[in-house]
Design a protein around this motif. Structure first.
Motif, PDB file in Angstrom:
ATOM      1  N   ALA A  94       0.837  -1.194   0.000  1.00 50.93           N
ATOM      2  CA  ALA A  94       0.000   0.000   0.000  1.00 50.93           C
ATOM      3  C   ALA A  94       0.872   1.243   0.000  1.00 50.93           C
ATOM      4  O   ALA A  94       2.063   1.200   0.330  1.00 50.93           O
ATOM      5  CB  ALA A  94      -0.924   0.009   1.220  1.00 50.93           C
ATOM      6  N   VAL A  95       0.245   2.369  -0.347  1.00 49.60           N
ATOM      7  CA  VAL A  95       0.904   3.661  -0.241  1.00 49.60           C
ATOM      8  C   VAL A  95      -0.109   4.662   0.300  1.00 49.60           C
ATOM      9  O   VAL A  95      -1.291   4.621  -0.040  1.00 49.60           O
ATOM     10  CB  VAL A  95       1.486   4.129  -1.597  1.00 49.60           C
ATOM     11  N   TYR A  96       0.369   5.525   1.185  1.00 52.83           N
ATOM     12  CA  TYR A  96      -0.456   6.567   1.805  1.00 52.83           C
ATOM     13  C   TYR A  96       0.215   7.884   1.466  1.00 52.83           C
ATOM     14  O   TYR A  96       1.359   8.135   1.850  1.00 52.83           O
ATOM     15  CB  TYR A  96      -0.487   6.342   3.313  1.00 52.83           C
ATOM     16  N   TYR A  97      -0.473   8.735   0.701  1.00 53.35           N
ATOM     17  CA  TYR A  97       0.137   9.998   0.266  1.00 53.35           C
ATOM     18  C   TYR A  97      -0.720  11.173   0.703  1.00 53.35           C
ATOM     19  O   TYR A  97      -1.935  11.117   0.712  1.00 53.35           O
ATOM     20  CB  TYR A  97       0.367  10.006  -1.250  1.00 53.35           C
ATOM     21  N   ASN A  98      -0.046  12.264   1.088  1.00 54.48           N
ATOM     22  CA  ASN A  98      -0.698  13.423   1.675  1.00 54.48           C
ATOM     23  C   ASN A  98      -0.424  14.647   0.811  1.00 54.48           C
ATOM     24  O   ASN A  98       0.729  14.965   0.517  1.00 54.48           O
ATOM     25  CB  ASN A  98      -0.171  13.633   3.100  1.00 54.48           C
ATOM     26  N   TYR A  99      -1.515  15.336   0.404  1.00 54.73           N
ATOM     27  CA  TYR A  99      -1.361  16.518  -0.454  1.00 54.73           C
ATOM     28  C   TYR A  99      -2.488  17.497  -0.161  1.00 54.73           C
ATOM     29  O   TYR A  99      -3.613  17.084   0.170  1.00 54.73           O
ATOM     30  CB  TYR A  99      -1.377  16.102  -1.932  1.00 54.73           C
ATOM     31  N   ALA A 100      -2.195  18.781  -0.307  1.00 53.53           N
ATOM     32  CA  ALA A 100      -3.152  19.836   0.041  1.00 53.53           C
ATOM     33  C   ALA A 100      -3.772  20.440  -1.209  1.00 53.53           C
ATOM     34  O   ALA A 100      -3.182  21.323  -1.844  1.00 53.53           O
ATOM     35  CB  ALA A 100      -2.461  20.924   0.868  1.00 53.53           C
ATOM     36  N   MET A 101      -4.963  19.952  -1.569  1.00 53.66           N
ATOM     37  CA  MET A 101      -5.687  20.512  -2.715  1.00 53.66           C
ATOM     38  C   MET A 101      -7.158  20.149  -2.627  1.00 53.66           C
ATOM     39  O   MET A 101      -7.495  18.997  -2.362  1.00 53.66           O
ATOM     40  CB  MET A 101      -5.107  19.994  -4.037  1.00 53.66           C
ATOM     41  N   HIS A 102      -8.030  21.125  -2.849  1.00 56.84           N
ATOM     42  CA  HIS A 102      -9.457  20.859  -2.891  1.00 56.84           C
ATOM     43  C   HIS A 102      -9.809  19.980  -4.091  1.00 56.84           C
ATOM     44  O   HIS A 102      -9.312  20.207  -5.202  1.00 56.84           O
ATOM     45  CB  HIS A 102     -10.233  22.173  -3.017  1.00 56.84           C
ATOM     46  N   ALA A 103     -10.681  19.019  -3.872  1.00 53.92           N
ATOM     47  CA  ALA A 103     -11.144  18.140  -4.956  1.00 53.92           C
ATOM     48  C   ALA A 103     -12.446  18.704  -5.512  1.00 53.92           C
ATOM     49  O   ALA A 103     -13.530  18.204  -5.252  1.00 53.92           O
ATOM     50  CB  ALA A 103     -11.335  16.724  -4.440  1.00 53.92           C
ATOM     51  N   LYS A 114      -1.837  -4.400  -7.587  1.00 56.09           N
ATOM     52  CA  LYS A 114      -1.281  -5.158  -6.460  1.00 56.09           C
ATOM     53  C   LYS A 114      -1.053  -4.263  -5.245  1.00 56.09           C
ATOM     54  O   LYS A 114      -0.508  -4.708  -4.238  1.00 56.09           O
ATOM     55  CB  LYS A 114       0.039  -5.819  -6.871  1.00 56.09           C
ATOM     56  N   ILE A 115      -1.454  -3.014  -5.358  1.00 52.57           N
ATOM     57  CA  ILE A 115      -1.255  -2.044  -4.288  1.00 52.57           C
ATOM     58  C   ILE A 115      -2.561  -1.299  -4.069  1.00 52.57           C
ATOM     59  O   ILE A 115      -3.398  -1.192  -4.969  1.00 52.57           O
ATOM     60  CB  ILE A 115      -0.123  -1.053  -4.678  1.00 52.57           C
ATOM     61  N   VAL A 116      -2.770  -0.793  -2.851  1.00 46.51           N
ATOM     62  CA  VAL A 116      -3.902   0.082  -2.549  1.00 46.51           C
ATOM     63  C   VAL A 116      -3.333   1.456  -2.223  1.00 46.51           C
ATOM     64  O   VAL A 116      -2.439   1.578  -1.369  1.00 46.51           O
ATOM     65  CB  VAL A 116      -4.737  -0.456  -1.368  1.00 46.51           C
ATOM     66  N   ALA A 117      -3.821   2.500  -2.902  1.00 46.71           N
ATOM     67  CA  ALA A 117      -3.271   3.849  -2.777  1.00 46.71           C
ATOM     68  C   ALA A 117      -4.273   4.770  -2.092  1.00 46.71           C
ATOM     69  O   ALA A 117      -5.357   5.014  -2.617  1.00 46.71           O
ATOM     70  CB  ALA A 117      -2.903   4.395  -4.157  1.00 46.71           C
ATOM     71  N   LEU A 118      -3.898   5.277  -0.922  1.00 44.37           N
ATOM     72  CA  LEU A 118      -4.769   6.128  -0.127  1.00 44.37           C
ATOM     73  C   LEU A 118      -4.349   7.588  -0.219  1.00 44.37           C
ATOM     74  O   LEU A 118      -3.222   7.938   0.136  1.00 44.37           O
ATOM     75  CB  LEU A 118      -4.751   5.713   1.354  1.00 44.37           C
ATOM     76  N   TRP A 119      -5.256   8.432  -0.697  1.00 45.74           N
ATOM     77  CA  TRP A 119      -5.099   9.887  -0.645  1.00 45.74           C
ATOM     78  C   TRP A 119      -5.340  10.344   0.792  1.00 45.74           C
ATOM     79  O   TRP A 119      -6.253   9.870   1.456  1.00 45.74           O
ATOM     80  CB  TRP A 119      -6.102  10.531  -1.585  1.00 45.74           C
ATOM     81  N   SER A 120      -4.540  11.265   1.268  1.00 42.64           N
ATOM     82  CA  SER A 120      -4.753  11.891   2.567  1.00 42.64           C
ATOM     83  C   SER A 120      -4.879  13.390   2.355  1.00 42.64           C
ATOM     84  O   SER A 120      -3.993  14.011   1.751  1.00 42.64           O
ATOM     85  CB  SER A 120      -3.575  11.579   3.502  1.00 42.64           C
ATOM     86  N   SER A 121      -5.984  13.968   2.811  1.00 40.27           N
ATOM     87  CA  SER A 121      -6.260  15.387   2.562  1.00 40.27           C
ATOM     88  C   SER A 121      -5.387  16.268   3.448  1.00 40.27           C
ATOM     89  O   SER A 121      -5.560  16.320   4.666  1.00 40.27           O
ATOM     90  CB  SER A 121      -7.731  15.697   2.834  1.00 40.27           C
ATOM     91  N   GLY A 122      -4.440  16.969   2.817  1.00 42.42           N
ATOM     92  CA  GLY A 122      -3.623  17.923   3.550  1.00 42.42           C
ATOM     93  C   GLY A 122      -4.423  19.172   3.897  1.00 42.42           C
ATOM     94  O   GLY A 122      -5.639  19.237   3.704  1.00 42.42           O
ATOM     95  N   ALA A 123      -3.745  20.183   4.417  1.00 40.42           N
ATOM     96  CA  ALA A 123      -4.415  21.414   4.840  1.00 40.42           C
ATOM     97  C   ALA A 123      -4.741  22.252   3.610  1.00 40.42           C
ATOM     98  O   ALA A 123      -3.977  23.123   3.198  1.00 40.42           O
ATOM     99  CB  ALA A 123      -3.532  22.183   5.811  1.00 40.42           C
ATOM    100  N   ALA A 124      -5.905  22.000   3.040  1.00 41.07           N
ATOM    101  CA  ALA A 124      -6.285  22.581   1.743  1.00 41.07           C
ATOM    102  C   ALA A 124      -7.411  23.594   1.857  1.00 41.07           C
ATOM    103  O   ALA A 124      -8.050  23.918   0.863  1.00 41.07           O
ATOM    104  CB  ALA A 124      -6.698  21.463   0.780  1.00 41.07           C
ATOM    105  N   GLY A 125      -7.667  24.111   3.056  1.00 40.43           N
ATOM    106  CA  GLY A 125      -8.753  25.062   3.204  1.00 40.43           C
ATOM    107  C   GLY A 125      -8.650  26.254   2.283  1.00 40.43           C
ATOM    108  O   GLY A 125      -9.663  26.813   1.863  1.00 40.43           O
ATOM    109  N   ASP A 126      -7.421  26.647   1.944  1.00 40.02           N
ATOM    110  CA  ASP A 126      -7.207  27.792   1.052  1.00 40.02           C
ATOM    111  C   ASP A 126      -6.481  27.385  -0.234  1.00 40.02           C
ATOM    112  O   ASP A 126      -5.832  28.207  -0.873  1.00 40.02           O
ATOM    113  CB  ASP A 126      -6.408  28.884   1.775  1.00 40.02           C
ATOM    114  N   GLN A 127      -6.615  26.105  -0.621  1.00 37.64           N
ATOM    115  CA  GLN A 127      -5.891  25.601  -1.793  1.00 37.64           C
ATOM    116  C   GLN A 127      -6.844  25.016  -2.830  1.00 37.64           C
ATOM    117  O   GLN A 127      -7.673  24.169  -2.494  1.00 37.64           O
ATOM    118  CB  GLN A 127      -4.900  24.512  -1.372  1.00 37.64           C
ATOM    119  N   ASN A 128      -6.713  25.447  -4.069  1.00 39.73           N
ATOM    120  CA  ASN A 128      -7.500  24.929  -5.183  1.00 39.73           C
ATOM    121  C   ASN A 128      -6.590  24.242  -6.192  1.00 39.73           C
ATOM    122  O   ASN A 128      -5.363  24.423  -6.152  1.00 39.73           O
ATOM    123  CB  ASN A 128      -8.242  26.063  -5.891  1.00 39.73           C
ATOM    124  N   PRO A 129      -7.146  23.487  -7.132  1.00 39.57           N
ATOM    125  CA  PRO A 129      -6.351  23.055  -8.290  1.00 39.57           C
ATOM    126  C   PRO A 129      -5.861  24.289  -9.030  1.00 39.57           C
ATOM    127  O   PRO A 129      -6.590  25.274  -9.167  1.00 39.57           O
ATOM    128  CB  PRO A 129      -7.350  22.252  -9.132  1.00 39.57           C
TER     129      PRO A 129
END
Length: 449
Positions: A190-199, A227-242
Motif C-alpha cells: 500500500a501507499v499513503y500519500y498526503n497533499y493539500a488541494m481541494h477536490a 497489487k497495491i492500494v493507494a490512499l489519498w490523505s487530505s492535507g491542509a487545503a482550506g485555502d488551496q485549489n487546483p
C-alpha cells in the motif's frame, strides 16, 4: 505546549496515546478497498449519473500489541455519525482502538452525502479485509513536490476586493508526503500519500466522481497492476485549489449572466453544483468535457510524483512502534449576521464555543496529525516546522466534522475571503490550539518510545 487561557476557553483530553511497550515491534500490514458508490436509484434528483466510482480504502497496521487503521473514503466529509459508527465497529469487532483510527475524507465535491448503516458497513468491510491480509511488512517515508495546487484567494484586479482565483504568490505547500508499505522482499502492499488541494474540479457536472484524488489513486494502483492500494490523505487545503481551474470560473461567469437575465444577482454567491447551467449548451458542454479531462491529467501528474518518491526511498523499517492519541480543543465561536461570499467585511454576534477534534498516529518516527475540519495551509506548515519529528504531515477532514467551517490561520482573518467570512471561529485561537494540541499529543507519544 500550552495555549493562553485568554484565547482558548478549554482543552479537554478525551483520549490518551495508551499502548503497552511491546518487545516484539515487527510491523505487519494489510490493505484493501471496497466500492462505496451509491446505486443510480439512490442518487438525489440533483445528480445526473455516475462519472467514476467511489471507494473506501484502508491500511491496517500491527506492531506488537498495537494495531492501527488508516482509512480514506471518497466523500465530501466524514460526518460524526459515520466516524462514530466506523470507529466503534472497528474497535469492537476488529480490536483496533478508536484512538488509533484515522478516517479521512478526500473532500470530493461530487458526491451525495452518505451516512446510513450500509455505508458504515462497507467502510468497516474495507478495514476487515485489510486486517485479514496482514503480513510481515516494512515502511518507508519520502517527500516530493507537485505544482497542481495553488492558493485560491486573490485581490480582484477590477474591484480591488478579495475574491477567488489563482494566487501564485500566496501561501501554498507543494509537498507530497508519502508512506510506502511493502513486504520484506519488496513486494508492494500500500501507499499513503498526503497533499493539500481541494477536490472541486468536476463539482459542476452533477455526476458522482472521486475527482482528482480518485484518478490519482487509480493511476498509482494501475501502475502496480492493482497489487497495491493507494490512499489519498487530505492535507491542509482550506485555502488551496487546483491550479488549473479556469473552466470552473468560465462556467461561473456563464451562470451569473444566465441568472441576471432572470433578474437574479448571484455575482457574490454560488449555487451548489451545476444548478442553473444549461448542460445542452455547446459552450457549457465543451467546458465540462475539459473538466473531465483535467482530473485525469492531474491524477497522472500527482500519481507520477508519488511513484517518483516511492522509487527514491532508500530507508525502510520493519521494527516500528505504533501509538495513537486524541484530544479536543475548544475556541470562542461566532455567528455571521450578514451575507455575501467575499469582498465585504462580515458582521457577527457571539456564539457557543466550537470544539475541534485532534488526533495523532505515530508509526515509528512518522507522525500524522489529524484535524476534523478544513484547515488553512499555513497552520500545517507551522506544525511541521515546530514538530520534533522531521517526518510529519497533517491529515484534515479526519475523524468527524467540526462545526467550525473553515479554520483560517491567524493572519488570514484580515482578509475578506469567503472562507474567513464563513468561519464560525473568532480569530486568535484555533491556529495555536491546533498546533500546540498536536504537539502535546506528540510529547505524550514520545513518552512511550
Amino acid at each position: 505546549m500550552k495555549i493562553s487561557l485568554a484565547t482558548a476557553w478549554i482543552v479537554i483530553a478525551v483520549g490518551a496515546p495508551v499502548a503497552a511497550h511491546a518487545q516484539n515491534t515487527s510491523l505487519r500490514a494489510g490493505a484493501a478497498k471496497v466500492d462505496v458508490t451509491p446505486s443510480p436509484s439512490e442518487l438525489p434528483k440533483t445528480y445526473d449519473g455516475i462519472l467514476d466510482h467511489l471507494y473506501s480504502r484502508a491500511i491496517v497496521l500491527e506492531s506488537g500489541n498495537a494495531r492501527a487503521a488508516l482509512i480514506t473514503v471518497d466523500a465530501g466529509a466524514a460526518p460524526d455519525a459515520v466516524w462514530k459508527g466506523v470507529s466503534e465497529q472497528v474497535e469492537k469487532d476488529l480490536g483496533i482502538p478508536a484512538r488509533n483510527v484515522l478516517l479521512t475524507a478526500t473532500h470530493t465535491h461530487s458526491v451525495p452525502g452518505q451516512t446510513g448503516p450500509d455505508y458504515v458497513r462497507r467502510i468497516v468491510e474495507s478495514v476487515r479485509m485489510a486486517k485479514e491480509r496482514l503480513a510481515p511488512a516494512r515502511v518507508g517515508y519520502g517527500a516530493g513536490v507537485s505544482y497542481i495546487n495553488v492558493n485560491r484567494n486573490i485581490i480582484d484586479p477590477k474591484t480591488r476586493r478579495w475574491w477567488e482565483g489563482p494566487n501564485y504568490d500566496g501561501p501554498s505547500d507543494k509537498t507530497v508526503a508519502v508512506m510506502k508499505f511493502e513486504t520484506p522482499t519488496g513486494e508492494p502492499i500500500a501507499v499513503y500519500y498526503n497533499y493539500a488541494m481541494h477536490a472541486v474540479t468536476v463539482g459542476q457536472l452533477d455526476l458522482v466522481s472521486a475527482d482528482a484524488p480518485g484518478t490519482t489513486s487509480k493511476y498509482i494502483e494501475d501502475s502496480f497492476n492493482n497489487k497495491i492500494v493507494a490512499l489519498w490523505s487530505s492535507g491542509a487545503a482550506g485555502d488551496q485549489n487546483p491550479i488549473y481551474f479556469q473552466q470552473t470560473f468560465d462556467l461561473r461567469d456563464i451562470r451569473i449572466k444566465d441568472y441576471a437575465k432572470r433578474g437574479i444577482d448571484i455575482s457574490n454567491a454560488m449555487p451548489p453544483g451545476g444548478q442553473g447551467l444549461n448542460k445542452k449548451d455547446p459552450e457549457v458542454m465543451k467546458l465540462m468535457d475539459q473538466q473531465k479531462q483535467m482530473i485525469v491529467s492531474m491524477g497522472q501528474f500527482l500519481g507520477e510524483e508519488v511513484l517518483h518518491v516511492m522509487r527514491g526511498m532508500e530507508r525502510t523499517d520493519s521494527d516500528v512502534e505504533i501509538h495513537g492519541g486524541v484530544k479536543t480543543v475548544s475556541c470562542p465561536g461566532r455567528t455571521r449576521t450578514n451575507e455575501g461570499r467575499a469582498g465585504f467585511e462580515g458582521t457577527y454576534k457571539d456564539a457557543d464555543p466550537v470544539e475541534i477534534k485532534l488526533g495523532l498516529l505515530r508509526i515509528g518516527d512518522i507522525t500524522i496529525g489529524a484535524v476534523n475540519a478544513e484547515v488553512f495551509n499555513p497552520i500545517a506548515e507551522r506544525l511541521k516546522k515546530e514538530s520534533p519529528y522531521a517526518r510529519t504531515m497533517m491529515a484534515t477532514l479526519t475523524n468527524g466534522m467540526a462545526r467550525s467551517g473553515y479554520i483560517p490561520n491567524d493572519a488570514a482573518y484580515g482578509m475578506d475571503t469567503f472562507e474567513v467570512l464563513s468561519s464560525r471561529l473568532k480569530p486568535g485561537c484555533a491556529e495555536s490550539a491546533i498546533v500546540n494540541g498536536i504537539l502535546d499529543l506528540m510529547a505524550a507519544s514520545r513518552g512511550h518510545e
